[in-house]
Design a protein around this motif. Sequence first.
Motif, mmCIF file in Angstrom:
data_model
loop_
_atom_site.group_PDB
_atom_site.id
_atom_site.type_symbol
_atom_site.label_atom_id
_atom_site.label_comp_id
_atom_site.label_asym_id
_atom_site.label_seq_id
_atom_site.Cartn_x
_atom_site.Cartn_y
_atom_site.Cartn_z
ATOM 1 N N LEU A 119 0.822 -1.214 0.000
ATOM 2 C CA LEU A 119 0.000 0.000 0.000
ATOM 3 C C LEU A 119 0.857 1.266 0.000
ATOM 4 O O LEU A 119 0.377 2.338 -0.373
ATOM 5 C CB LEU A 119 -0.915 0.018 1.219
ATOM 6 N N GLY A 120 2.084 1.152 0.449
ATOM 7 C CA GLY A 120 2.967 2.308 0.460
ATOM 8 C C GLY A 120 3.332 2.811 1.837
ATOM 9 O O GLY A 120 3.851 3.920 1.974
ATOM 10 N N LEU A 121 3.063 2.001 2.887
ATOM 11 C CA LEU A 121 3.496 2.366 4.228
ATOM 12 C C LEU A 121 4.923 1.885 4.457
ATOM 13 O O LEU A 121 5.409 0.981 3.764
ATOM 14 C CB LEU A 121 2.577 1.772 5.296
ATOM 15 N N VAL A 122 5.583 2.487 5.444
ATOM 16 C CA VAL A 122 6.984 2.185 5.733
ATOM 17 C C VAL A 122 7.117 1.793 7.203
ATOM 18 O O VAL A 122 6.594 2.483 8.091
ATOM 19 C CB VAL A 122 7.879 3.405 5.439
ATOM 20 N N LEU A 123 7.808 0.686 7.459
ATOM 21 C CA LEU A 123 8.062 0.250 8.829
ATOM 22 C C LEU A 123 9.043 1.215 9.497
ATOM 23 O O LEU A 123 10.132 1.453 8.989
ATOM 24 C CB LEU A 123 8.636 -1.162 8.831
ATOM 25 N N THR A 124 8.635 1.765 10.654
ATOM 26 C CA THR A 124 9.479 2.737 11.341
ATOM 27 C C THR A 124 9.853 2.324 12.762
ATOM 28 O O THR A 124 10.809 2.854 13.325
ATOM 29 C CB THR A 124 8.796 4.116 11.405
ATOM 30 N N GLU A 125 9.072 1.432 13.368
ATOM 31 C CA GLU A 125 9.359 0.990 14.733
ATOM 32 C C GLU A 125 8.980 -0.472 14.863
ATOM 33 O O GLU A 125 8.117 -0.969 14.150
ATOM 34 C CB GLU A 125 8.541 1.770 15.769
ATOM 35 N N GLY A 126 9.614 -1.164 15.833
ATOM 36 C CA GLY A 126 9.097 -2.456 16.221
ATOM 37 C C GLY A 126 9.986 -3.633 15.943
ATOM 38 O O GLY A 126 11.051 -3.528 15.334
ATOM 39 N N ASP A 127 9.472 -4.788 16.421
ATOM 40 C CA ASP A 127 10.184 -6.043 16.286
ATOM 41 C C ASP A 127 9.198 -7.107 15.805
ATOM 42 O O ASP A 127 8.210 -6.795 15.142
ATOM 43 C CB ASP A 127 10.831 -6.430 17.618
ATOM 44 N N THR A 128 9.422 -8.342 16.162
ATOM 45 C CA THR A 128 8.571 -9.422 15.651
ATOM 46 C C THR A 128 7.156 -9.365 16.186
ATOM 47 O O THR A 128 6.216 -9.782 15.522
ATOM 48 C CB THR A 128 9.180 -10.784 16.009
#
Length: 245
Positions: free
Chosen positions: A23-32
Motif C-alpha cells: 500500500l505504500g506504508l513504511v516500517l518505522t518501529e518495532g520487532d517481531t
Amino acid sequence: MLRVRPLHFTSKIESWERLLTALGLVLTEGDTGSRVFDAGSGRLALHGVPEGAAEDGSTVLAVEVGDVAEFARRTNLSAQVEGTTPAETITADHGEACRITALDGFSFLADKAAPGADQAGGADPALAVVGVWLTEDPAAAAQTLRHIGARPRPVPDADETADFTAKNGGVLLVRPASGTPRSGLGFEYDGSLEPLRERLAAAGFHPSLTEEAFGRTLHVPNPDAGRAAPRVPATVWISEQRPMG
C-alpha cells in the motif's frame, strides 16, 4: 500535535506487513511482536496475538499527541461548556497516556508520540490511515473529536456521518451503526486508484474496484478474514479522496 495511529491486533502480522508495504506504508518501529508503520498521513501499529485470540483481527482507535497532560487539559477545557470532562490521564502498561471517554461509552487512548516520530520518508504521500468510530450516537462522537482538536472537513451529504483530519496526519470518520460502539480501520488515497490497484496486484494481492455514491473504493482481501472471528471484515478498503465543498 494530533496524529491518527490505530492499533490493529492480528495473528497474521507478516501478511499484514506485506499488505501495508504494498500500500505504500513504511516500517518505522518495532520487532517481531509489535510494529509501527507510517503512511504519507497517519500511522498504524500492529500487535501480534495468537490465532483465535479474542482480539485477533480487531482494531482499536488511538491517536498520538505531543504532551499528554496538556492534551487532556485542552480537551476538558473545550468540553467544559457541556459540563463534561472526557479526558483522563492514566498510567498504561506502556507509560503515561490519556483516556478519552465519550457519551456513548466509547473510549480510546491518546499516547505520547515517540521522540522523532515524524512521518517517515519513503511512504506514499498520497496514502492516509483512517480510523473509524462506529456508534449509535454519531453527533456526540463528532463533538468529542472536535474537543480533542480534530479538524472537521465537508461531507458529501447532510446525514449523520462526520469526517475529520488530524493536524499531524491521518483521518477520523464517524459512522452510524447499531450495537456497541466500536472501531474500524481503512485507508484513503489522494489520487487515482488505478496505479495503486496495479501495485497491489503486482505484489500478489487481488484488489477489486467498486463505484460508490460519492467516490470509488478499492477492496483488498483482509489477511485476518476466515481465520479470526466472523466479525472481521472480508476486505480492507482504500477510498479515493474527493474534495468536498
